[in-house]
Design a protein around this motif. Structure first.
Motif, mmCIF file in Angstrom:
data_model
loop_
_atom_site.group_PDB
_atom_site.id
_atom_site.type_symbol
_atom_site.label_atom_id
_atom_site.label_comp_id
_atom_site.label_asym_id
_atom_site.label_seq_id
_atom_site.Cartn_x
_atom_site.Cartn_y
_atom_site.Cartn_z
ATOM 1 N N GLY A 216 0.676 -1.335 -0.166
ATOM 2 C CA GLY A 216 -0.126 -0.100 0.292
ATOM 3 C C GLY A 216 1.077 1.409 -0.320
ATOM 4 O O GLY A 216 0.853 2.330 -0.578
ATOM 5 N N ALA A 217 1.885 1.123 0.851
ATOM 6 C CA ALA A 217 2.790 2.296 1.104
ATOM 7 C C ALA A 217 3.402 2.910 -0.331
ATOM 8 O O ALA A 217 3.673 3.552 -0.864
ATOM 9 C CB ALA A 217 4.152 2.237 1.647
ATOM 10 N N ILE A 219 2.023 1.414 -3.508
ATOM 11 C CA ILE A 219 1.255 1.741 -4.561
ATOM 12 C C ILE A 219 1.285 3.451 -4.228
ATOM 13 O O ILE A 219 1.223 4.419 -5.154
ATOM 14 C CB ILE A 219 0.207 2.144 -4.065
ATOM 15 N N TRP A 220 1.079 4.029 -2.946
ATOM 16 C CA TRP A 220 1.284 5.982 -2.403
ATOM 17 C C TRP A 220 2.301 6.394 -2.936
ATOM 18 O O TRP A 220 1.867 7.787 -3.679
ATOM 19 C CB TRP A 220 0.983 5.484 -1.130
ATOM 20 N N LEU A 221 3.406 5.865 -2.875
ATOM 21 C CA LEU A 221 4.789 7.111 -3.074
ATOM 22 C C LEU A 221 4.643 6.770 -4.574
ATOM 23 O O LEU A 221 5.154 7.834 -5.088
ATOM 24 C CB LEU A 221 5.741 6.200 -2.379
ATOM 25 N N ALA A 223 2.129 7.009 -6.880
ATOM 26 C CA ALA A 223 1.205 7.753 -7.607
ATOM 27 C C ALA A 223 1.517 9.142 -7.171
ATOM 28 O O ALA A 223 1.414 10.241 -8.325
ATOM 29 C CB ALA A 223 -0.255 7.384 -6.527
ATOM 30 N N LEU A 224 2.321 8.922 -6.072
ATOM 31 C CA LEU A 224 2.471 11.225 -5.606
ATOM 32 C C LEU A 224 3.857 11.364 -6.070
ATOM 33 O O LEU A 224 3.765 12.103 -6.798
ATOM 34 C CB LEU A 224 2.219 10.730 -3.729
ATOM 35 N N LEU A 225 4.712 10.563 -6.091
ATOM 36 C CA LEU A 225 6.238 10.980 -6.566
ATOM 37 C C LEU A 225 6.432 10.269 -7.766
ATOM 38 O O LEU A 225 7.047 10.792 -8.874
ATOM 39 C CB LEU A 225 7.484 10.448 -5.459
ATOM 40 N N ALA A 226 6.006 9.113 -8.465
ATOM 41 C CA ALA A 226 6.234 8.763 -10.056
ATOM 42 C C ALA A 226 7.433 8.402 -9.958
ATOM 43 O O ALA A 226 8.062 9.146 -10.618
ATOM 44 C CB ALA A 226 5.905 8.975 -11.432
ATOM 45 N N ASP A 254 -1.961 -3.139 -9.447
ATOM 46 C CA ASP A 254 -3.025 -2.242 -8.543
ATOM 47 C C ASP A 254 -2.153 -0.540 -9.120
ATOM 48 O O ASP A 254 -2.836 0.202 -8.742
ATOM 49 C CB ASP A 254 -2.387 -2.432 -6.714
ATOM 50 N N TRP A 255 -1.699 -0.440 -10.523
ATOM 51 C CA TRP A 255 -0.968 0.871 -9.922
ATOM 52 C C TRP A 255 -0.822 0.415 -11.812
ATOM 53 O O TRP A 255 -0.488 -0.022 -12.973
ATOM 54 C CB TRP A 255 0.788 1.391 -10.121
#
Lengths: 294, 294
Positions: A216-217, A219-221, A223-226, A254-255
């Motif tokens: 999960g972490a 995926i979020w990083l 999405a935010l930073l690519a 998931d991405w």
């Protein structure tokens, strides 16, 4: 310009110091237990610098510590583990040593080292994601690590299913959670990993929960930073495919976007912080040199 | 140095253009429907520039578009809504206009505008979080917005409870989900918000699910970036306390560290993109000027 630099990485239990040349090649190193209290940490840093500069005076010294660090002020804002707050390490150490001192954060310095010398060499940008006793993330780009006033990257504090991220997915949490569910003491996350491989269902459950939270972490990083590369470090990165395969699958499932980061294990191991501290020192020395030459 | 610049923001349905001076003051503006196909978007941009430069030739033009945008190459990599891929807008428009052209991404340009001229003025850094038909996030610091090769900030794609973030928490999703559960058509998220205020339990359920998902995004971006300010924009930011109060409570309950971002509504509304495009143009013009003066 060929003077060496010294990097000192103060950890929760151990302190590492390296003497390195400007390109990051280690010429000598030391390892000591971290003493209690900031005052004694300063004394230790001074004695490590003295030892390592017996042959050649360093151009500068870099010191990095864990917790909340404000690089711009040169202050260790807070560390729960080490029990300090608002310690102006940069000026205190510079006074004692009479040398230029760079001061930084252990994980951000580690990110710099993995980017310049380690697993993210050549990447436009990278996230360094150490998973050990805690979990954090540092984004490095163009030789700079985003600090957010000292608070950026503290992802271990994010609530996830089962608790905060680092209470579920850190190496420390994995062994703690396995022990809590089985009553069997284990030496660490590596032993839990061995039990997963051996078919222990409780070990698999604990491991899967940790990897799910880390996924999960990730995926979020992403999405935010690519970022181009995510360098997974800390003790858990030793687990190899047992960690990296499910994380890669998670990104795949998931991405949806075309660009996903390369996931790679850290290359510098527990020397990332001290090498990063040495790089901070080398950058400072170069800056002083270029100013003097003007 | 006092020549004006033009900023053009191509949206999914409408295209906005502003004539502005270098400080971002709008001197004139236009609004047109966005035509289908990249070729006709270029024609529209040319005619808007012609109209707005009737009185004074602009020093430069800025064009921003949605989707995946690679600023470094000047290329619109992909837009599902607008149906294009790999369009080299920067060079195409520069050829047609015979003027310097800056090319960028609508949300990243909007972040720049909110930082320099809007709700995040004076902040060391900020995240711009527009919640409209889609959801994304752009981190601006020292006048730069992190682009990640064009892929940074696409948080609308993150899976959350109930679907992808933007299928749960965008303004479009809120009205769609309310209609799906009640069979009652609504004009938009604003109407759902009115029904929440009026005590409609289904509206409250849909709203809470959206705010919960946005709250999760807020926690992750706070943990990773620790921005000083989060500027919430897009249609949903019009909801006022119904949106901002629960988000602030979420930060308070779920984020344990001393530094949490200030949450503020966007100030530039639907002009953020075109103003950001004008700022990109002004920066380009300033760069050309300073090069010519050397």
């Amino acid at each position: 310009m060929t003077e060496p630099v010294i990097g000192v990485d103060v950890g929760g239990t151990g302190t590492k110091a390296v003497l390195a040349d400007a390109s990051g090649t280690v010429l000598a190193q030391r390892h000591r237990p971290t003493p209690p209290r900031a005052e004694r940490v300063l004394e230790l840093a001074c004695s490590l610098v003295a030892e390592l500069s017996a042959d050649a005076a360093p151009a500068a010294v870099g010191l990095v510590v864990p917790g909340i660090v404000d690089e711009s002020r040169g202050v260790a804002v807070f560390s729960a583990n080490l029990g300090w707050s608002e310690v102006p390490f940069r000026s205190l150490l510079a006074q004692r040593l009479g040398l230029p001192v760079a001061f930084g954060h252990d994980v951000r310095a580690g990110a710099l080292a993995e980017h310049r010398l380690g697993a993210a060499r050549g990447a436009a940008d990278a996230v360094f994601l150490p998973v050990g006793t805690g979990i954090s993330a540092a984004h490095v780009q163009a030789g700079r690590v985003h600090a957010g006033g000292g608070y950026a990257g503290e992802i271990g504090q994010v609530p996830v299913s089962g608790g905060r991220l680092e209470a579920v997915a850190s190496a420390a949490a994995i062994s703690r959670r396995y022990q809590a569910r089985t009553g069997n003491p284990v030496a660490g996350a590596a032993e839990v990993a061995q039990r997963v491989a051996a078919g222990d269902p409780v070990a698999a459950e604990v491991w899967d929960e940790a990897v799910d939270a880390l996924g999960g972490a990730l995926i979020w990083l992403t999405a935010l930073l690519a970022p181009e590369v995510v360098v997974v470090g800390g003790g858990l990165s030793q687990a190899g495919p047992l960690l990296f395969d499910p994380l890669a699958r998670r990104l795949e499932s998931d991405w949806p976007l075309a660009r996903a980061p390369r996931l790679v294990p850290a290359e510098l191991g527990d020397r990332a912080g001290s090498l990063g501290a040495a790089l901070l020192a080398a950058d400072l020395a170069a800056k002083i040199n270029s100013t003097e030459m003007r």
